[in-house]
Design a protein around this motif. Structure first.
Motif, PDB file in Angstrom:
ATOM      1  N   LEU A 629       0.951  -1.158  -0.064  1.00 45.07           N
ATOM      2  CA  LEU A 629      -0.020   0.097   0.030  1.00 45.07           C
ATOM      3  C   LEU A 629       0.819   1.156  -0.091  1.00 45.07           C
ATOM      4  CD1 LEU A 629      -3.212   0.449   0.049  1.00 45.07           C
ATOM      5  CD2 LEU A 629      -2.930   0.997   2.609  1.00 45.07           C
ATOM      6  N   GLY A 630       0.553   2.145  -0.816  1.00 42.09           N
ATOM      7  CA  GLY A 630       1.331   3.426  -0.887  1.00 42.09           C
ATOM      8  C   GLY A 630       1.195   4.393   0.176  1.00 42.09           C
ATOM      9  N   ARG A 631       1.804   5.432   0.204  1.00 37.64           N
ATOM     10  CA  ARG A 631       1.720   6.493   1.375  1.00 37.64           C
ATOM     11  C   ARG A 631       0.378   7.087   1.400  1.00 37.64           C
ATOM     12  NH1 ARG A 631       4.873   9.918   3.901  1.00 37.64           N
ATOM     13  NH2 ARG A 631       6.908   8.752   2.882  1.00 37.64           N
ATOM     14  N   MET A 632      -0.200   7.084   2.776  1.00 38.14           N
ATOM     15  CA  MET A 632      -1.659   7.784   2.867  1.00 38.14           C
ATOM     16  C   MET A 632      -1.372   9.167   3.689  1.00 38.14           C
ATOM     17  SD  MET A 632      -4.317   4.926   3.578  1.00 38.14           S
ATOM     18  CE  MET A 632      -3.476   4.348   4.955  1.00 38.14           C
ATOM     19  N   HIS A 633      -2.055  10.273   2.993  1.00 36.97           N
ATOM     20  CA  HIS A 633      -2.071  11.469   3.874  1.00 36.97           C
ATOM     21  C   HIS A 633      -3.033  11.261   5.159  1.00 36.97           C
ATOM     22  CE1 HIS A 633       0.792  13.799   1.631  1.00 36.97           C
ATOM     23  NE2 HIS A 633       0.322  13.174   0.428  1.00 36.97           N
ATOM     24  N   ALA A 634      -2.697  11.925   6.450  1.00 38.24           N
ATOM     25  CA  ALA A 634      -3.624  11.780   7.449  1.00 38.24           C
ATOM     26  C   ALA A 634      -4.873  12.876   7.533  1.00 38.24           C
ATOM     27  CB  ALA A 634      -2.831  11.613   8.658  1.00 38.24           C
ATOM     28  N   ASN A 635      -4.168  14.050   6.961  1.00 37.86           N
ATOM     29  CA  ASN A 635      -5.072  15.357   7.104  1.00 37.86           C
ATOM     30  C   ASN A 635      -5.186  15.874   5.743  1.00 37.86           C
ATOM     31  OD1 ASN A 635      -2.679  16.487   6.936  1.00 37.86           O
ATOM     32  ND2 ASN A 635      -2.619  17.356   8.901  1.00 37.86           N
ATOM     33  N   ASP A 636      -6.303  16.816   5.843  1.00 40.48           N
ATOM     34  CA  ASP A 636      -6.456  17.488   4.316  1.00 40.48           C
ATOM     35  C   ASP A 636      -5.379  18.578   3.869  1.00 40.48           C
ATOM     36  OD1 ASP A 636      -9.088  16.443   3.866  1.00 40.48           O
ATOM     37  OD2 ASP A 636     -10.029  18.028   5.376  1.00 40.48           O
ATOM     38  N   ALA A 637      -4.585  19.004   5.028  1.00 37.76           N
ATOM     39  CA  ALA A 637      -3.667  20.056   4.726  1.00 37.76           C
ATOM     40  C   ALA A 637      -2.193  19.067   4.185  1.00 37.76           C
ATOM     41  CB  ALA A 637      -3.183  20.636   6.009  1.00 37.76           C
ATOM     42  N   ASN A 638      -2.267  17.849   4.109  1.00 40.12           N
ATOM     43  CA  ASN A 638      -1.323  16.975   3.770  1.00 40.12           C
ATOM     44  C   ASN A 638      -0.020  17.340   4.392  1.00 40.12           C
ATOM     45  OD1 ASN A 638      -2.072  16.669   0.286  1.00 40.12           O
ATOM     46  ND2 ASN A 638      -3.094  16.055   2.044  1.00 40.12           N
ATOM     47  N   THR A 639       0.043  17.576   5.779  1.00 37.53           N
ATOM     48  CA  THR A 639       1.218  17.848   6.505  1.00 37.53           C
ATOM     49  C   THR A 639       1.503  16.617   7.254  1.00 37.53           C
ATOM     50  OG1 THR A 639      -0.153  18.908   8.342  1.00 37.53           O
ATOM     51  CG2 THR A 639       0.789  20.341   6.592  1.00 37.53           C
ATOM     52  N   ALA A 640       0.557  15.582   7.336  1.00 39.12           N
ATOM     53  CA  ALA A 640       1.127  14.358   8.276  1.00 39.12           C
ATOM     54  C   ALA A 640       0.672  13.213   7.107  1.00 39.12           C
ATOM     55  CB  ALA A 640       0.251  14.370   9.440  1.00 39.12           C
ATOM     56  N   SER A 641       1.444  12.168   7.202  1.00 38.05           N
ATOM     57  CA  SER A 641       1.028  10.981   6.538  1.00 38.05           C
ATOM     58  C   SER A 641       1.467   9.726   7.228  1.00 38.05           C
ATOM     59  CB  SER A 641       1.733  11.164   5.000  1.00 38.05           C
ATOM     60  OG  SER A 641       3.012  11.283   5.001  1.00 38.05           O
ATOM     61  N   ALA A 642       1.161   8.475   6.531  1.00 36.18           N
ATOM     62  CA  ALA A 642       1.643   7.173   7.016  1.00 36.18           C
ATOM     63  C   ALA A 642       2.526   6.698   5.785  1.00 36.18           C
ATOM     64  CB  ALA A 642       0.538   6.321   7.447  1.00 36.18           C
ATOM     65  N   PRO A 643       3.664   6.372   6.071  1.00 36.37           N
ATOM     66  CA  PRO A 643       4.511   5.826   4.926  1.00 36.37           C
ATOM     67  C   PRO A 643       4.064   4.657   4.102  1.00 36.37           C
ATOM     68  CG  PRO A 643       5.737   5.473   6.903  1.00 36.37           C
ATOM     69  CD  PRO A 643       4.331   6.246   7.126  1.00 36.37           C
ATOM     70  N   GLY A 644       4.098   4.182   2.933  1.00 32.94           N
ATOM     71  CA  GLY A 644       3.834   3.063   2.225  1.00 32.94           C
ATOM     72  C   GLY A 644       4.365   1.816   2.912  1.00 32.94           C
ATOM     73  N   TYR A 645       4.089   0.653   2.700  1.00 26.15           N
ATOM     74  CA  TYR A 645       4.630  -0.555   3.171  1.00 26.15           C
ATOM     75  C   TYR A 645       4.215  -1.659   2.378  1.00 26.15           C
ATOM     76  CZ  TYR A 645      -0.359  -1.588   4.888  1.00 26.15           C
ATOM     77  OH  TYR A 645      -1.650  -1.622   5.062  1.00 26.15           O
ATOM     78  N   ALA A 646       4.815  -2.969   2.425  1.00 26.64           N
ATOM     79  CA  ALA A 646       4.460  -4.096   1.976  1.00 26.64           C
ATOM     80  C   ALA A 646       4.575  -5.385   2.922  1.00 26.64           C
ATOM     81  CB  ALA A 646       5.465  -4.313   0.817  1.00 26.64           C
ATOM     82  N   VAL A 647       3.784  -6.245   3.171  1.00 33.11           N
ATOM     83  CA  VAL A 647       3.699  -7.288   4.048  1.00 33.11           C
ATOM     84  C   VAL A 647       3.433  -8.467   3.353  1.00 33.11           C
ATOM     85  CG1 VAL A 647       3.403  -5.844   6.085  1.00 33.11           C
ATOM     86  CG2 VAL A 647       1.560  -6.848   4.761  1.00 33.11           C
ATOM     87  N   ALA A 648       4.018  -9.549   3.935  1.00 35.25           N
ATOM     88  CA  ALA A 648       3.694 -10.978   3.286  1.00 35.25           C
ATOM     89  C   ALA A 648       3.094 -11.976   4.358  1.00 35.25           C
ATOM     90  CB  ALA A 648       5.162 -11.522   2.692  1.00 35.25           C
ATOM     91  N   ALA A 649       2.545 -13.045   3.769  1.00 38.82           N
ATOM     92  CA  ALA A 649       2.039 -13.869   4.873  1.00 38.82           C
ATOM     93  C   ALA A 649       2.131 -15.351   4.060  1.00 38.82           C
ATOM     94  CB  ALA A 649       0.239 -13.618   4.842  1.00 38.82           C
ATOM     95  N   LEU A 650       2.230 -16.338   5.028  1.00 40.74           N
ATOM     96  CA  LEU A 650       2.323 -17.595   4.604  1.00 40.74           C
ATOM     97  C   LEU A 650       1.579 -18.537   5.272  1.00 40.74           C
ATOM     98  CD1 LEU A 650       4.741 -19.322   2.703  1.00 40.74           C
ATOM     99  CD2 LEU A 650       6.000 -19.393   4.812  1.00 40.74           C
ATOM    100  N   TYR A 651       0.987 -19.446   4.612  1.00 42.35           N
ATOM    101  CA  TYR A 651       0.130 -20.402   5.197  1.00 42.35           C
ATOM    102  C   TYR A 651       0.333 -21.718   4.668  1.00 42.35           C
ATOM    103  CZ  TYR A 651      -3.004 -19.948   1.034  1.00 42.35           C
ATOM    104  OH  TYR A 651      -3.264 -19.855  -0.334  1.00 42.35           O
TER     105      TYR A 651
END
Length: 709
Positions: A629-651
Motif C-alpha cells: 500500500l502506498g503512502r496515505m495522507h492523514a489530514n486535508d492539509a497533507n502535513t502528516a502521512s503514513a508511509p507506504g509498506y509491503a507485508v507478506a503472509a505464509l500459510y
C-alpha cells in the motif's frame, strides 16, 4: 510507491516467485479454468463477465481457508479498488473505502452501501457497519464499483453485499476453532441441511482477543441463521436472523511521537477507560413469486434493533461548556424497511429486453443521549464512569426510493443498459434536553436527487467484452455528521448539503488461458464534498468543501489450473484530489487553508495484492500472499502521512475427507518479515492522534471437523 518496495517487499516477491516455475509447469500440463459463478443484480443472477461494470465475487470457502474468520480485511485483498484495513480496534469497526469513497470515516463505514442477505447494513442516513457479517456461514461476498452503484441510493460510492449459504443435503454438524497471537481465540458451531421443501443453516461464533496494543481487548458473539421454504405453488420463502454482541476497549490513535516511541501503548485510552458495547438483533423475510414464465415478484421486509454505549476520552474541562453533549454516547436505534421488486423478460424490436422496477423504503428511529464521562470535581474527577445527562433527542430518518432498470440486447454483440433511482432522504430531530443556555434545537431536513445510470457493452469475441458506463450518485450527511455545529453551538448542523458525484468508467474483461483478466479506467467528479471542519474534544463537525476529482485504474487477474494452482493479482492506481481550496476549520486564515490540488486523506495512491497457492480439494495445501500500500495522507492539509509498506503472509494446511467426516487444520504467519507500519489512519483527528499501528509478526493456527449424518 517506492517506500513500500523495500527489503520486505523484495522478500515477499521472491516468495511468490519461488512457486512460479511450479505453477507455470502446472499450467502447461493443463490450462484449467475458473468455476462458473454468478453475482446478484436487480435483474437477477448474472455472470460477472456479463456485467457492464466492475464487480467481484469472493466465495465464503475461500474466505475461510487458512484464516481466522473474524474480519473481512483478512480475505478481500484480491478485489481492486477496495481498500479495507483492520484497525485492530473492535470499538470502531474496519476502515473500508471503495475508489476513495468512505476514506474519511473515523469509525464504521461511510460512503459505501452494505447489505447482509438483502438487509441493509447501511442505515438510511448512510452510516454502516460490518460487525454482524458472519464469515463462518458466508456463501459469498460481492463488491460492485463504479457508476451502477448509484442505483442502490444514498451513499453508494460502492456496494458490498454478503450472502449466507443455504443448507444442502443430509444434516451436517461442524465445529471449528482458531487461536493465535495476542490471546486471540475464535470458535464456531454450525448445523445445516435440507429435507423436502425446507433448507436451514444456523451458525454461532465466539471471538475473544487480549489485543496487540494496550487497552484493546475485545469480545464478540455472533449468531446467524437462514431458513428456506419452497411452497407448493413454486414460490419461495426465506427467513434470515442475525444477532451480534460486542464489548471492546478502544485504544484510540497515537501521535507521530507516540507511534515512534511506543506503538503498542494507549496512554489516553487507559486513563479514560475508553470502550464500547453493542447489541444488535435483526430479522428479514424474503418472498419470491413467479407470476408467469416472463414475470416475477420479490418482496423483502426486515427490522432490527441496535443499542450502543460508548465512553470517550473527552476532558471534564471541555464539558463545562453548557452546550457540550458529554463524553458518553448512549444510542438506541430501531430500524426496518421493505423492498418490492418486479422483473420481466420481454422483447423489443424482436430483441431480448429485461425490465426491473421497484420501490424501496427504509426507516431509522434513534434515541440519542449524552452523559458526562466522570463523577466528582473537575479538578479531581473519577474518569470512565457515567455522570450527568447532557443531551437527549429523538431522531428519525427515512427514505422512499422508486427505481427502474432496463437491459436491452439491441444486437447480437451489443447490450444497452439504463436505470434510474429517485432517492429522497428525510431527517427529523426532536430536542428533549432544553436546559439553560441549551436551547431547543429541533429541526428537519430533506435531501433528494434523481440518479440516472447507463452503460453500453460490446461482446467483441466469446472471450472478450468491452463496456462503458456513466452515472450520478449522491451522499447525504449522516446523523453523526449532523450531530454538532462548529464553534460549540448546540443542535444539528442542517446547513450541511449532500455531495453529488458524476462517474464514468471504461472497462474490458477477457478470458485468457482459463483465467479472467479485468481492467477499468474511471473518473469521478464530486461537488459539495463533505469534509471535516473541526475534530476536537470528542466533537467532530463537518462542512462542504467544493469540488473533488478521483481518477483511477484497476487491473485484476484470477486463474486456477485443473491441478489446483491458484493465482490472484489486483492492482489499483487512484489519484484523489481537492479541486477547490477551502479552510479547515473555518473561517479562513493563512494557517488553515487547504490548497486546491491537495490529496484527499486516507486514500493510498497505489495498492497491490498478489497471491499464489496450491489448493487441492483434499490433502496438503499451502500458499503465500503479498500486500503493498502506498503512502496515505492523514489530514486535508497533507502535513502528516503514513508511509507506504509491503507485508507478506505464509500459510499451510491439510484437508482430509473420510466417509462422512471432514477434517481441516492450518497454520498461518502474517507480517512474515516483522515489518513495522501504520495499519490505518484516523483522518483529520484534531489532536494529531492519526496513527493506528499494525501488529508485528503474528501467527494463527486452526482446526475444524464436520460430520454428515
Amino acid at each position: 510507491m517506492k517506500p513500500a518496495l523495500s527489503a520486505a517487499a523484495t522478500a515477499a516477491v521472491r516468495l511468490l516467485l519461488l512457486g512460479a516455475p511450479l505453477a507455470a509447469a502446472a499450467q502447461q500440463a493443463d490450462r484449467g479454468s475458473l468455476p462458473e459463478v454468478t453475482v446478484s443484480t436487480p435483474r437477477g443472477e448474472v455472470a460477472p463477465f456479463n456485467v457492464p461494470g466492475s464487480v467481484d465475487r469472493v466465495d465464503g470457502a475461500e474466505m475461510r481457508d487458512s484464516r481466522l474468520q473474524v474480519n473481512l480485511s483478512e480475505s478481500l485483498g484480491s478485489v481492486p479498488g477496495l481498500q479495507v484495513q483492520n484497525r485492530l480496534n473492535y470499538a470502531q469497526d474496519l476502515q473500508l473505502s471503495i475508489r476513495g469513497f468512505g476514506a474519511r470515516s473515523t469509525f464504521g463505514v461511510r460512503g459505501v452501501r452494505l447489505y447482509v442477505d438483502g438487509i441493509p447494513a447501511t442505515l438510511p442516513d448512510g452510516q454502516g457497519q460490518t460487525s454482524n457479517i458472519d464469515i463462518g456461514s458466508l456463501d459469498r461476498i460481492e463488491i460492485l464499483r463504479g457508476p451502477f452503484s448509484a442505483l442502490y441510493g444514498n451513499s453508494s460510492g460502492g456496494v458490498l453485499q454478503a450472502f449466507t449459504a443455504s443448507g444442502e443435503g443430509a444434516p451436517r454438524l461442524s465445529y471449528s476453532a482458531a487461536g493465535g497471537s495476542f490471546g486471540t481465540w475464535r470458535q464456531s458451531l454450525q448445523a445445516s441441511g435440507s429435507q423436502g421443501a425446507v433448507d436451514y443453516l444456523l451458525n454461532a461464533s465466539r471471538f475473544r482477543s487480549d489485543g496487540w496494543r494496550e487497552h484493546s481487548a475485545a469480545r464478540r458473539d455472533i449468531a446467524n441463521g437462514k431458513l428456506g421454504i419452497a411452497l407448493d405453488n413454486g414460490d419461495k420463502l426465506t427467513l434470515v436472523l442475525n444477532s451480534v454482541r460486542i464489548s471492546a476497549q478502544d485504544p484510540l490513535g497515537l501521535t507521530a511521537d507516540q507511534y515512534a516511541l511506543a506503538p503498542r501503548s494507549a496512554p489516553l485510552a487507559t486513563q479514560y477507560d475508553t470502550r464500547k458495547t453493542v447489541e444488535q438483533t435483526q430479522a428479514g423475510l424474503l418472498y419470491e413469486r413467479r407470476i408467469d414464465a416472463a414475470q416475477s415478484l420479490r418482496l423483502m421486509v426486515y427490522g432490527g434493533e441496535r443499542k450502543t454505549v460508548q465512553y470517550q476520552s473527552i476532558p471534564p474541562s471541555a464539558q463545562q461548556n453548557p452546550l457540550h453533549a458529554g463524553g458518553v454516547i448512549d444510542l438506541k436505534r430501531q430500524y426496518g424497511g421493505a423492498d418490492l421488486r418486479w422483473t420481466a423478460a420481454l422483447q423489443l424490436a424482436d430483441r431480448p429486453l429485461e425490465l426491473v422496477a421497484g420501490l424501496g423504503y427504509d426507516s431509522l428511529r434513534e434515541q440519542r443521549r449524552g452523559y458526562e464521562n466522570y463523577l466528582g470535581r473537575v479538578a479531581a474527577p473519577v474518569l470512565g464512569v457515567q455522570g450527568r445527562l447532557r443531551r437527549s433527542e429523538r431522531n428519525e430518518v427515512w427514505n422512499l426510493d422508486p427505481y427502474a432498470q432496463a437491459t436491452w440486447r439491441l444486437a447480437e454483440q451489443w447490450t444497452l443498459e439504463a436505470g434510474v433511482r429517485r432517492s429522497s432522504v428525510h431527517f427529523d430531530s426532536q430536542d428533549r434536553y432544553i436546559v439553560g443556555a441549551n436551547r431547543d434545537d429541533s429541526g428537519s431536513a430533506r435531501y433528494s436527487k434523481t440518479l440516472p445510470v447507463a452503460s453500453l457493452r460490446y461482446q467483441a469475441t466469446p472471450d472478450l467484452a468491452l463496456y462503458g458506463s456513466i452515472g450520478r450518485g449522491f451522499e447525504t450527511p449522516t446523523l453523526n455528521e449532523l450531530s454538532y455545529r462548529a464553534g460549540g453551538a448546540s443542535g444539528l448542523n442542517f446547513a450541511l448539503r449532500p455531495s453529488v458525484n458524476d462517474s464514468v468508467e471504461l472497462g474490458a474483461k477477457a478470458r485468457l488461458g482459463g483465467g479472467l483478466l479485468t481492467a477499468a479506467l474511471f473518473q469521478t467528479r464530486t461537488r459539495d464534498e463533505i469534509v471535516t471542519d473541526t475534530n476536537t474534544g470528542g466533537r467532530a463537525t463537518f462542512q462542504n468543501a467544493g469540488r473533488t476529482r478521483r481518477n483511477g485504474f484497476e487491473l485484476a487477474w484470477q486463474h486456477e489450473t485443473a491441478s489446483h494452482w491458484r493465482t490472484q493479482l489486483a492492482y489499483t492506481w487512484l489519484d484523489a484530489r481537492y479541486r477547490d481550496a477551502f479552510c479547515s476549520p473555518s473561517p479562513c486564515a493563512a494557517s488553515n487553508t487547504v490548497a486546491a490540488g491537495n490529496r484527499i486523506p486516507g486514500i493510498a495512491r497505489q495498492s497491490l495484492f498478489a497471491s499464489l497457492g496450491w489448493v487441492p480439494p483434499e490433502g496438503w495445501r499451502a500458499g503465500v500472499e503479498m500486500r503493498a500500500l502506498g503512502r496515505m495522507h492523514a489530514n486535508d492539509a497533507n502535513t502528516a502521512s503514513a508511509p507506504g509498506y509491503a507485508v507478506a503472509a505464509l500459510y499451510a494446511g491439510y484437508l482430509k475427507k473420510w466417509e462422512r467426516w471432514e477434517f481441516n487444520a492450518f497454520a498461518r504467519v502474517d507480517n512474515l518479515f516483522d515489518r513495522r507500519y501504520v495499519g490505518s489512519l484516523i483522518v483529520n483527528e484534531g489532536n494529531a492522534r492519526y496513527y493506528e499501528p499494525a501488529p508485528a509478526r503474528n501467527w494463527t493456527v486452526g482446526l475444524s471437523g464436520a460430520y454428515r449424518f
